[in-house]
Design a protein around this motif. Structure first.
Motif, PDB file in Angstrom:
ATOM      1  N   LYS A  32       6.262   1.143   1.906  1.00  0.00           N
ATOM      2  CA  LYS A  32       5.056   0.303   1.619  1.00  0.00           C
ATOM      3  C   LYS A  32       3.825   1.337   1.568  1.00  0.00           C
ATOM      4  O   LYS A  32       2.816   1.037   1.373  1.00  0.00           O
ATOM      5  N   GLY A  33       4.015   2.505   1.470  1.00  0.00           N
ATOM      6  CA  GLY A  33       3.381   3.680   1.307  1.00  0.00           C
ATOM      7  C   GLY A  33       2.706   3.912  -0.136  1.00  0.00           C
ATOM      8  O   GLY A  33       3.042   3.074  -0.997  1.00  0.00           O
ATOM      9  N   ALA A  34       1.723   4.889  -0.188  1.00  0.00           N
ATOM     10  CA  ALA A  34       1.283   5.239  -1.362  1.00  0.00           C
ATOM     11  C   ALA A  34       2.266   5.738  -2.449  1.00  0.00           C
ATOM     12  O   ALA A  34       3.188   6.211  -2.098  1.00  0.00           O
ATOM     13  N   LEU A  35       2.018   5.576  -3.667  1.00  0.00           N
ATOM     14  CA  LEU A  35       2.939   6.040  -4.696  1.00  0.00           C
ATOM     15  C   LEU A  35       2.768   7.706  -4.922  1.00  0.00           C
ATOM     16  O   LEU A  35       1.862   7.990  -5.441  1.00  0.00           O
ATOM     17  N   VAL A  36       3.518   8.338  -4.588  1.00  0.00           N
ATOM     18  CA  VAL A  36       3.182   9.759  -4.570  1.00  0.00           C
ATOM     19  C   VAL A  36       4.131  10.506  -5.678  1.00  0.00           C
ATOM     20  O   VAL A  36       3.886  11.469  -6.555  1.00  0.00           O
ATOM     21  N   LYS A  37       5.517   9.894  -5.720  1.00  0.00           N
ATOM     22  CA  LYS A  37       6.369  10.662  -6.776  1.00  0.00           C
ATOM     23  C   LYS A  37       7.371   9.602  -7.069  1.00  0.00           C
ATOM     24  O   LYS A  37       7.585   8.439  -6.514  1.00  0.00           O
ATOM     25  N   CYS A  38       7.784   9.262  -8.301  1.00  0.00           N
ATOM     26  CA  CYS A  38       8.838   8.431  -8.894  1.00  0.00           C
ATOM     27  C   CYS A  38      10.036   9.151  -9.413  1.00  0.00           C
ATOM     28  O   CYS A  38       9.987  10.131 -10.241  1.00  0.00           O
ATOM     29  N   PHE A  39      11.102   8.959  -8.729  1.00  0.00           N
ATOM     30  CA  PHE A  39      12.492   9.411  -9.286  1.00  0.00           C
ATOM     31  C   PHE A  39      12.910   8.657 -10.595  1.00  0.00           C
ATOM     32  O   PHE A  39      12.789   7.593 -10.856  1.00  0.00           O
ATOM     33  N   ILE A  76      -0.119  12.485 -10.161  1.00  0.00           N
ATOM     34  CA  ILE A  76      -1.513  13.067 -10.233  1.00  0.00           C
ATOM     35  C   ILE A  76      -2.371  11.987  -9.339  1.00  0.00           C
ATOM     36  O   ILE A  76      -2.418  10.744  -9.794  1.00  0.00           O
ATOM     37  N   GLY A  77      -2.735  12.188  -8.226  1.00  0.00           N
ATOM     38  CA  GLY A  77      -3.696  11.418  -7.369  1.00  0.00           C
ATOM     39  C   GLY A  77      -4.752  10.587  -8.241  1.00  0.00           C
ATOM     40  O   GLY A  77      -5.722  11.240  -9.040  1.00  0.00           O
ATOM     41  N   GLY A  78      -4.647   9.170  -8.028  1.00  0.00           N
ATOM     42  CA  GLY A  78      -5.603   8.657  -8.492  1.00  0.00           C
ATOM     43  C   GLY A  78      -5.573   8.077 -10.024  1.00  0.00           C
ATOM     44  O   GLY A  78      -6.482   7.426 -10.598  1.00  0.00           O
ATOM     45  N   LYS A  79      -4.601   8.664 -10.617  1.00  0.00           N
ATOM     46  CA  LYS A  79      -4.391   8.175 -12.076  1.00  0.00           C
ATOM     47  C   LYS A  79      -3.587   6.979 -12.350  1.00  0.00           C
ATOM     48  O   LYS A  79      -3.605   6.566 -13.494  1.00  0.00           O
ATOM     49  N   VAL A  80      -2.804   6.680 -11.508  1.00  0.00           N
ATOM     50  CA  VAL A  80      -2.321   5.123 -11.480  1.00  0.00           C
ATOM     51  C   VAL A  80      -2.140   4.245 -10.441  1.00  0.00           C
ATOM     52  O   VAL A  80      -2.859   4.370  -9.337  1.00  0.00           O
ATOM     53  N   THR A  81      -2.164   3.105 -10.684  1.00  0.00           N
ATOM     54  CA  THR A  81      -2.262   1.981  -9.611  1.00  0.00           C
ATOM     55  C   THR A  81      -0.918   1.090  -9.951  1.00  0.00           C
ATOM     56  O   THR A  81      -0.084   1.319 -10.932  1.00  0.00           O
ATOM     57  N   HIS A  82      -0.558   0.374  -8.808  1.00  0.00           N
ATOM     58  CA  HIS A  82       0.799  -0.383  -8.734  1.00  0.00           C
ATOM     59  C   HIS A  82       0.322  -1.700  -8.038  1.00  0.00           C
ATOM     60  O   HIS A  82      -0.367  -1.936  -7.179  1.00  0.00           O
ATOM     61  N   LYS A  83       1.249  -2.665  -8.458  1.00  0.00           N
ATOM     62  CA  LYS A  83       1.371  -4.223  -7.961  1.00  0.00           C
ATOM     63  C   LYS A  83       2.592  -4.570  -7.493  1.00  0.00           C
ATOM     64  O   LYS A  83       3.485  -4.075  -8.226  1.00  0.00           O
TER      65      LYS A  83
END
Length: 83
Positions: A32-39, A76-83
């Motif tokens: 449930k953390g922030a989105l930092v990386k996507c495999f 990159i920090g602040g460039k994406v949001t997720h739901k």
């Protein structure tokens, strides 16, 4: 270091560009953390044309990298949001 779980989580989140709100991809995110990386192997649907660049506003939102020996996108920090 250990590789990410091949099967991965079953819960998917929708990832959007924070500037133009265009959907970038559906991702099987764990935790449930922030989105930092996507495999890359966990991306279930990809709506982008170029990897790491928004198809609508052409703004870069991620960089390609290798994490634990697996291809991934470093967000990159602040460039994406997720739901």
């Amino acid at each position: 270091m250990a590789k990410p779980n091949k099967k991965g989580p079953t819960k998917t989140v929708d990832i959007f560009c924070s500037q133009c709100k265009t959907q970038l991809f559906k991702y099987r995110k764990g935790g449930k953390g922030a989105l930092v990386k996507c495999f890359v192997e966990r991306i279930s649907q990809d709506f982008t044309n170029d990897t790491g660049i928004c198809p609508d506003c052409q703004r870069p939102f991620a960089r390609q990298t290798m994490i634990r020996g697996t291809p991934a996108l470093k967000i990159i920090g602040g460039k994406v949001t997720h739901k």
